[in-house]
Design a protein around this motif. Structure first.
Motif, PDB file in Angstrom:
ATOM      1  N   ASN A  92     -18.592   3.913  -7.029  1.00  0.00           N
ATOM      2  CA  ASN A  92     -18.556   4.050  -5.575  1.00  0.00           C
ATOM      3  C   ASN A  92     -17.890   2.877  -4.880  1.00  0.00           C
ATOM      4  OD1 ASN A  92     -20.005   6.551  -5.573  1.00  0.00           O
ATOM      5  ND2 ASN A  92     -21.888   5.387  -5.983  1.00  0.00           N
ATOM      6  N   ARG A  93     -17.659   1.818  -5.602  1.00  0.00           N
ATOM      7  CA  ARG A  93     -17.032   0.632  -5.005  1.00  0.00           C
ATOM      8  C   ARG A  93     -15.517   0.744  -5.066  1.00  0.00           C
ATOM      9  NH1 ARG A  93     -17.913  -5.663  -6.987  1.00  0.00           N
ATOM     10  NH2 ARG A  93     -15.892  -6.395  -6.288  1.00  0.00           N
ATOM     11  N   ARG A  94     -14.825   0.278  -4.015  1.00  0.00           N
ATOM     12  CA  ARG A  94     -13.370   0.234  -3.981  1.00  0.00           C
ATOM     13  C   ARG A  94     -12.919  -1.175  -3.616  1.00  0.00           C
ATOM     14  NH1 ARG A  94     -13.989   3.922  -6.473  1.00  0.00           N
ATOM     15  NH2 ARG A  94     -13.027   5.982  -6.439  1.00  0.00           N
ATOM     16  N   PRO A  95     -12.106  -1.825  -4.471  1.00  0.00           N
ATOM     17  CA  PRO A  95     -11.674  -1.312  -5.760  1.00  0.00           C
ATOM     18  C   PRO A  95     -12.835  -1.151  -6.733  1.00  0.00           C
ATOM     19  CG  PRO A  95     -11.134  -3.625  -5.566  1.00  0.00           C
ATOM     20  CD  PRO A  95     -11.622  -3.196  -4.218  1.00  0.00           C
ATOM     21  N   LEU A  96     -12.634  -0.343  -7.779  1.00  0.00           N
ATOM     22  CA  LEU A  96     -13.679  -0.084  -8.748  1.00  0.00           C
ATOM     23  C   LEU A  96     -14.190  -1.383  -9.371  1.00  0.00           C
ATOM     24  CD1 LEU A  96     -12.128   2.939 -10.677  1.00  0.00           C
ATOM     25  CD2 LEU A  96     -14.157   3.014  -9.208  1.00  0.00           C
ATOM     26  N   LEU A  97     -15.500  -1.448  -9.565  1.00  0.00           N
ATOM     27  CA  LEU A  97     -16.093  -2.554 -10.312  1.00  0.00           C
ATOM     28  C   LEU A  97     -16.101  -2.126 -11.777  1.00  0.00           C
ATOM     29  CD1 LEU A  97     -17.524  -5.288 -10.328  1.00  0.00           C
ATOM     30  CD2 LEU A  97     -19.689  -4.071 -10.017  1.00  0.00           C
ATOM     31  N   GLN A  98     -15.330  -2.837 -12.602  1.00  0.00           N
ATOM     32  CA  GLN A  98     -15.180  -2.418 -13.992  1.00  0.00           C
ATOM     33  C   GLN A  98     -14.919  -3.608 -14.894  1.00  0.00           C
ATOM     34  OE1 GLN A  98     -11.677   0.156 -14.293  1.00  0.00           O
ATOM     35  NE2 GLN A  98     -10.963  -0.643 -12.349  1.00  0.00           N
ATOM     36  N   ASP A  99     -14.989  -3.349 -16.203  1.00  0.00           N
ATOM     37  CA  ASP A  99     -14.872  -4.421 -17.180  1.00  0.00           C
ATOM     38  C   ASP A  99     -14.374  -3.801 -18.490  1.00  0.00           C
ATOM     39  OD1 ASP A  99     -15.005  -6.934 -18.213  1.00  0.00           O
ATOM     40  OD2 ASP A  99     -17.186  -7.026 -18.357  1.00  0.00           O
ATOM     41  N   GLY A 100     -14.158  -4.636 -19.476  1.00  0.00           N
ATOM     42  CA  GLY A 100     -13.792  -4.147 -20.793  1.00  0.00           C
ATOM     43  C   GLY A 100     -12.467  -4.688 -21.291  1.00  0.00           C
ATOM     44  N   GLY A 110      -4.226  -0.546 -11.745  1.00  0.00           N
ATOM     45  CA  GLY A 110      -4.156   0.878 -11.998  1.00  0.00           C
ATOM     46  C   GLY A 110      -4.281   1.128 -13.487  1.00  0.00           C
ATOM     47  N   GLY A 111      -4.520   2.388 -13.858  1.00  0.00           N
ATOM     48  CA  GLY A 111      -4.682   2.730 -15.264  1.00  0.00           C
ATOM     49  C   GLY A 111      -3.890   3.978 -15.622  1.00  0.00           C
ATOM     50  N   SER A 132       0.829  -1.208   0.000  1.00  0.00           N
ATOM     51  CA  SER A 132       0.000   0.000   0.000  1.00  0.00           C
ATOM     52  C   SER A 132       0.864   1.259   0.000  1.00  0.00           C
ATOM     53  CB  SER A 132      -0.921  -0.006   1.223  1.00  0.00           C
ATOM     54  OG  SER A 132      -1.732   1.155   1.244  1.00  0.00           O
ATOM     55  N   ASP A 133       1.935   1.259   0.797  1.00  0.00           N
ATOM     56  CA  ASP A 133       2.844   2.403   0.842  1.00  0.00           C
ATOM     57  C   ASP A 133       3.557   2.598  -0.494  1.00  0.00           C
ATOM     58  OD1 ASP A 133       2.112   2.778   3.475  1.00  0.00           O
ATOM     59  OD2 ASP A 133       3.907   1.821   4.311  1.00  0.00           O
ATOM     60  N   ALA A 134       3.981   1.490  -1.107  1.00  0.00           N
ATOM     61  CA  ALA A 134       4.673   1.564  -2.396  1.00  0.00           C
ATOM     62  C   ALA A 134       3.737   2.107  -3.475  1.00  0.00           C
ATOM     63  CB  ALA A 134       5.196   0.184  -2.793  1.00  0.00           C
ATOM     64  N   LEU A 135       2.486   1.706  -3.453  1.00  0.00           N
ATOM     65  CA  LEU A 135       1.518   2.202  -4.427  1.00  0.00           C
ATOM     66  C   LEU A 135       1.273   3.692  -4.237  1.00  0.00           C
ATOM     67  CD1 LEU A 135      -1.145  -0.675  -4.573  1.00  0.00           C
ATOM     68  CD2 LEU A 135       0.910  -0.339  -5.951  1.00  0.00           C
ATOM     69  N   SER A 136       1.214   4.123  -2.995  1.00  0.00           N
ATOM     70  CA  SER A 136       1.024   5.554  -2.720  1.00  0.00           C
ATOM     71  C   SER A 136       2.177   6.373  -3.281  1.00  0.00           C
ATOM     72  CB  SER A 136       0.890   5.792  -1.211  1.00  0.00           C
ATOM     73  OG  SER A 136      -0.276   5.205  -0.699  1.00  0.00           O
ATOM     74  N   ARG A 137       3.395   5.878  -3.100  1.00  0.00           N
ATOM     75  CA  ARG A 137       4.558   6.602  -3.625  1.00  0.00           C
ATOM     76  C   ARG A 137       4.556   6.607  -5.146  1.00  0.00           C
ATOM     77  NH1 ARG A 137       6.854   4.239   1.105  1.00  0.00           N
ATOM     78  NH2 ARG A 137       7.534   2.381  -0.009  1.00  0.00           N
ATOM     79  N   ALA A 138       4.159   5.492  -5.755  1.00  0.00           N
ATOM     80  CA  ALA A 138       4.086   5.438  -7.216  1.00  0.00           C
ATOM     81  C   ALA A 138       3.009   6.383  -7.740  1.00  0.00           C
ATOM     82  CB  ALA A 138       3.811   4.011  -7.682  1.00  0.00           C
ATOM     83  N   ASN A 139       1.887   6.468  -7.048  1.00  0.00           N
ATOM     84  CA  ASN A 139       0.818   7.381  -7.458  1.00  0.00           C
ATOM     85  C   ASN A 139       1.268   8.835  -7.394  1.00  0.00           C
ATOM     86  OD1 ASN A 139      -1.222   5.512  -8.082  1.00  0.00           O
ATOM     87  ND2 ASN A 139      -1.843   5.333  -5.936  1.00  0.00           N
ATOM     88  N   GLU A 140       2.128   9.148  -6.443  1.00  0.00           N
ATOM     89  CA  GLU A 140       2.650  10.512  -6.329  1.00  0.00           C
ATOM     90  C   GLU A 140       3.656  10.820  -7.435  1.00  0.00           C
ATOM     91  OE1 GLU A 140       4.332  10.758  -2.457  1.00  0.00           O
ATOM     92  OE2 GLU A 140       2.389  10.701  -1.421  1.00  0.00           O
ATOM     93  N   ALA A 141       4.372   9.793  -7.893  1.00  0.00           N
ATOM     94  CA  ALA A 141       5.446  10.004  -8.864  1.00  0.00           C
ATOM     95  C   ALA A 141       4.976   9.972 -10.314  1.00  0.00           C
ATOM     96  CB  ALA A 141       6.535   8.944  -8.662  1.00  0.00           C
ATOM     97  N   ILE A 142       3.848   9.304 -10.582  1.00  0.00           N
ATOM     98  CA  ILE A 142       3.406   9.067 -11.955  1.00  0.00           C
ATOM     99  C   ILE A 142       1.972   9.553 -12.133  1.00  0.00           C
ATOM    100  CG2 ILE A 142       3.094   7.319 -13.751  1.00  0.00           C
ATOM    101  CD1 ILE A 142       4.928   5.495 -12.141  1.00  0.00           C
ATOM    102  N   ASP A 143       1.684  10.151 -13.298  1.00  0.00           N
ATOM    103  CA  ASP A 143       0.307  10.526 -13.627  1.00  0.00           C
ATOM    104  C   ASP A 143      -0.496   9.266 -13.919  1.00  0.00           C
ATOM    105  OD1 ASP A 143       0.767  13.259 -13.394  1.00  0.00           O
ATOM    106  OD2 ASP A 143       1.390  13.442 -15.493  1.00  0.00           O
ATOM    107  N   PRO A 182      -5.791   5.592 -10.129  1.00  0.00           N
ATOM    108  CA  PRO A 182      -4.685   5.385  -9.191  1.00  0.00           C
ATOM    109  C   PRO A 182      -4.449   3.904  -8.906  1.00  0.00           C
ATOM    110  CG  PRO A 182      -6.126   7.137  -8.423  1.00  0.00           C
ATOM    111  CD  PRO A 182      -6.819   6.494  -9.595  1.00  0.00           C
ATOM    112  N   LEU A 183      -3.200   3.572  -8.687  1.00  0.00           N
ATOM    113  CA  LEU A 183      -2.852   2.211  -8.285  1.00  0.00           C
ATOM    114  C   LEU A 183      -3.474   1.909  -6.937  1.00  0.00           C
ATOM    115  CD1 LEU A 183       0.827   2.633  -9.339  1.00  0.00           C
ATOM    116  CD2 LEU A 183      -0.625   0.797 -10.232  1.00  0.00           C
ATOM    117  N   GLU A 184      -4.077   0.722  -6.805  1.00  0.00           N
ATOM    118  CA  GLU A 184      -4.715   0.343  -5.551  1.00  0.00           C
ATOM    119  C   GLU A 184      -4.743  -1.169  -5.415  1.00  0.00           C
ATOM    120  OE1 GLU A 184      -8.822   1.476  -5.370  1.00  0.00           O
ATOM    121  OE2 GLU A 184      -9.257   0.794  -7.393  1.00  0.00           O
TER     122      GLU A 184
END
Length: 200
Positions: free
Chosen positions: A91-99, A51-52, A25-36, A40-42
């Motif tokens: 509204n769900r975390r992680p996002l409920l998604q498909d495609g 992440g996307g 979780s900490d590593a993902l937070s740092r990556a989210n801060e460093a990269i657009d 967000p990574l989760e």
């Protein structure tokens, strides 16, 4: 969208899973801060992350930063995909998604067959970047990273964050000459390959 699915390697053998999840979780937070990011990574379910990204450059950089942040205690394998993504429940975390974006990322990570590393698959209708060239880069990059020792990986991470060799020497409490030697033995090659790939 360029999608990323990461999976913990050997997750059942990790002695303290709670500590490992916090480190991730900490590593993902740092990556989210460093990269657009577009998404967000989760962490998700089943020892995975997602992440996307708008570019393949940022997607590949994310995989490298996360692995370096967590080494040597934790390693992840990554599947990268490309295609449309539909969010079914915002509204769900992680996002409920498909495609297709997520189908291709899943295909990529399944294609690794439990091996370490990173693999990319693009949907037929969304292939702005040639998969063969991307995978050739990822194979070479990850193979070179595997030859680095723990200190060299820390140096690589610091260099990707913009630290100079002098600053790296101070952080590692070694001479600039020792840092320069490590850069000559693989650190610089990985750093420059990742940066150059991002400009391609």
């Amino acid at each position: 969208m360029f999608t990323l699915i990461g999976d913990i390697v050997g997750s059942r053998k990790i002695p303290d899973r709670s500590l490992a999840q916090q480190a991730i979780s900490d590593a993902l937070s740092r990556a989210n801060e460093a990269i657009d990011t577009v998404q967000p990574l989760e962490p998700t379910v089943g020892d995975e992350i997602q992440g996307g990204f708008a570019t393949i450059m940022n997607a590949t950089l994310a995989t490298l930063l996360i692995r370096l942040e967590l080494a040597p205690a934790i390693d992840l394998r990554f599947g990268l995909g490309c295609g449309d993504v539909t969010v079914l429940d915002e509204n769900r975390r992680p996002l409920l998604q498909d495609g297709p974006g997520w189908w291709t990322a899943r295909e990529a990570i399944n294609g690794l067959k439990n091996k370490r590393g990173t693999r990319y698959v693009a949907h037929a209708d969304h292939a702005p970047t040639h998969a063969a060239q991307v995978n050739a880069f990822l194979l070479a990059r990850d193979g070179l990273v595997a030859t680095l020792n723990d200190r060299q990986r820390r140096m690589l991470l610091l260099s990707l964050k913009g630290r100079s060799q002098r600053e790296i020497a101070e952080t590692e409490q070694i001479s600039e000459s020792a840092v320069s030697q490590s850069f000559a033995r693989g650190v610089r090659a990985v750093h420059e390959a990742q940066i150059t790939f991002g400009k391609a």
